[in-house]
Design an enzyme around this catalytic site. Structure first.
Site, PDB file in Angstrom:
ATOM      1  N   ASP A 277       0.822  -1.210   0.000  1.00 26.42           N
ATOM      2  CA  ASP A 277       0.000   0.000   0.000  1.00 26.42           C
ATOM      3  C   ASP A 277       0.863   1.270   0.000  1.00 26.42           C
ATOM      4  OD1 ASP A 277      -2.348   1.409  -0.021  1.00 26.42           O
ATOM      5  OD2 ASP A 277      -2.718   1.248   2.132  1.00 26.42           O
TER       6      ASP A 277
ATOM      7  N   HIS B 249       2.266   3.514  -9.030  1.00 28.07           N
ATOM      8  CA  HIS B 249       2.011   2.092  -9.312  1.00 28.07           C
ATOM      9  C   HIS B 249       3.181   1.497 -10.103  1.00 28.07           C
ATOM     10  CE1 HIS B 249      -1.912   2.408  -7.588  1.00 28.07           C
ATOM     11  NE2 HIS B 249      -2.422   3.177  -8.531  1.00 28.07           N
TER      12      HIS B 249
ATOM     13  N   LEU C  20      10.789 -20.358  -5.066  1.00 33.85           N
ATOM     14  CA  LEU C  20       9.731 -19.585  -4.399  1.00 33.85           C
ATOM     15  C   LEU C  20       8.370 -19.743  -5.093  1.00 33.85           C
ATOM     16  CD1 LEU C  20       9.028 -17.147  -2.369  1.00 33.85           C
ATOM     17  CD2 LEU C  20       9.447 -15.683  -4.350  1.00 33.85           C
TER      18      LEU C  20
HETATM   19  C1  IPE Z   1      -5.485  -2.550  -0.102  1.00 42.26           C
HETATM   20  O1  IPE Z   1      -5.154  -1.217  -0.191  1.00 42.26           O
HETATM   21  C2  IPE Z   1      -5.419  -3.214  -1.440  1.00 42.26           C
HETATM   22  C3  IPE Z   1      -4.100  -3.396  -2.017  1.00 42.26           C
HETATM   23  C4  IPE Z   1      -2.971  -3.018  -1.494  1.00 42.26           C
HETATM   24  C5  IPE Z   1      -4.054  -4.070  -3.282  1.00 42.26           C
HETATM   25  P1  IPE Z   1      -6.263  -0.080  -0.368  1.00 42.26           P
HETATM   26  O2  IPE Z   1      -5.515   1.175  -0.504  1.00 42.26           O
HETATM   27  O3  IPE Z   1      -7.199  -0.441  -1.433  1.00 42.26           O
HETATM   28  O4  IPE Z   1      -7.037  -0.162   1.020  1.00 42.26           O
HETATM   29  P2  IPE Z   1      -7.845   0.966   1.803  1.00 42.26           P
HETATM   30  O5  IPE Z   1      -8.790   1.601   0.827  1.00 42.26           O
HETATM   31  O6  IPE Z   1      -6.846   1.938   2.338  1.00 42.26           O
HETATM   32  O7  IPE Z   1      -8.511   0.218   2.907  1.00 42.26           O
HETATM   33  C1  IPE Z   2      -1.682   0.365  -3.345  1.00 41.45           C
HETATM   34  O1  IPE Z   2      -1.472   1.736  -3.415  1.00 41.45           O
HETATM   35  C2  IPE Z   2      -1.910  -0.229  -4.703  1.00 41.45           C
HETATM   36  C3  IPE Z   2      -3.298  -0.649  -4.950  1.00 41.45           C
HETATM   37  C4  IPE Z   2      -4.287  -0.573  -4.097  1.00 41.45           C
HETATM   38  C5  IPE Z   2      -3.594  -1.173  -6.263  1.00 41.45           C
HETATM   39  P1  IPE Z   2      -2.670   2.785  -3.364  1.00 41.45           P
HETATM   40  O2  IPE Z   2      -3.078   3.104  -4.754  1.00 41.45           O
HETATM   41  O3  IPE Z   2      -3.745   2.312  -2.470  1.00 41.45           O
HETATM   42  O4  IPE Z   2      -1.927   4.041  -2.726  1.00 41.45           O
HETATM   43  P2  IPE Z   2      -2.486   5.007  -1.616  1.00 41.45           P
HETATM   44  O5  IPE Z   2      -2.942   4.174  -0.462  1.00 41.45           O
HETATM   45  O6  IPE Z   2      -3.618   5.765  -2.232  1.00 41.45           O
HETATM   46  O7  IPE Z   2      -1.331   5.886  -1.265  1.00 41.45           O
HETATM   47 MG    MG Z   3      -4.069   2.492  -0.475  1.00 37.55          MG
END
Ligand code: IPE
Ligand code: IPE
Ligand code: MG
Length: 246
Positions: free
Chosen positions: A23, A40, A134
């Protein structure tokens, strides 16, 4: 340069199964005035480094949360970007994974992905099937609740077809129907970016996992951060509800 592994990590065996909620890509990009896209994209580099490091350490399984069932609710532009990135990664990384003797398993409801991506996903898993290193598990359009419901559906169907007596259903049988049935229990669950929640990732599977939350945003997560998480894991006293003096 790869930082040297702490002696305490060298001595102790690596966790058998590490799962990561990757995240913070968006915040990483926004803090640099960049579009979320670049967060990303930069996150893919962290995936590559983490996979390599886990393979080198002899980790049995690495499960990565790439796209949650709820991520579909993001603006369509971001969703299609993430879909495209998934396709590109499958195209570009399979050869590298093969070189590193990595096996690949994709879990989640793949039916929402374009047909081209679904085909490539099947192909990549097949191409890496013979590897012995792995196990890399990618959770895409996945949620822990979805996984439990899918397992319940499979079990209900078997019972309806009289292939399974409902009275025989226990934890072991239930577990056999979940996505991670073939892999060792999750030892360590890591979430980056400072959020302290599961966001519907693994639920059944983390009953006795050790949890590790760090503030590092996923694109900044490198081998040093992974080593710190493992060091923290090694310091835990895993009791599983029992007592050592029994
Ligand atoms: C969880 O992160 C999903 C992934 C890392 C793929 P999100 O960014 O979607 O989660 P919330 O919205 O903070 O709970
Ligand atoms: C995690 O990063 C990747 C996915 C959920 C696909 P985010 O896109 O949730 O990044 P933040 O949490 O908004 O910083
Ligand atoms: Mg996120």
């Amino acid at each position: 340069m790869t930082p040297a592994i702490e002696p305490s990590i060298k001595r102790k065996p690596a966790p058998k199964h590490i799962a990561i909620i990757m995240d913070g890509n968006g915040r990483w990009a926004q803090s640099r005035g960049l579009p979320r896209t670049s967060g990303h994209q930069r996150g893919v580099i962290s995936v590559r480094n983490t996979v390599k490091h886990c393979a080198k350490m002899g980790v049995n399984t690495l499960t990565l949360f790439a796209f949650s069932s709820e991520n579909k609710n993001r603006p369509s532009q971001e969703v299609s970007l993430l879909f495209n990135l998934f396709l590109t990664v499958l195209n570009n990384e399979t050869k590298k994974l093969n070189k590193n003797n990595v096996r690949l398993k994709i879990i989640g409801d793949l039916s929402i992905f374009p047909e081209k991506t679904q085909k490539l996903a099947v192909q990549a898993q097949q191409d890496l099937q013979q590897n012995t290193g792995l196990n890399l598990v990618i959770a895409a359009n996945y949620s822990g609740q979805w996984d439990i419901v899918e397992a319940a559906k499979k079990i209900a169907n078997k019972s309806a077809n009289e292939k399974l007596n409902p009275n025989d259903i226990d934890n072991k049988i239930f577990e056999k129907h979940t996505s991670l049935a073939k892999y060792p229990p999750v030892d360590l669950l890591i979430r980056t970016s400072g959020e302290i929640r599961l966001s519907n990732f693994l639920l059944w599977d983390i009953a006795y996992s050790e949890l590790y939350f760090c503030n590092t945003l996923w694109p900044d997560f490198g081998t040093k951060e992974l080593d710190l998480a493992i060091e923290s894991f090694h310091a835990r006293d895993r009791r599983y509800g029992a007592r050592k003096d029994k």
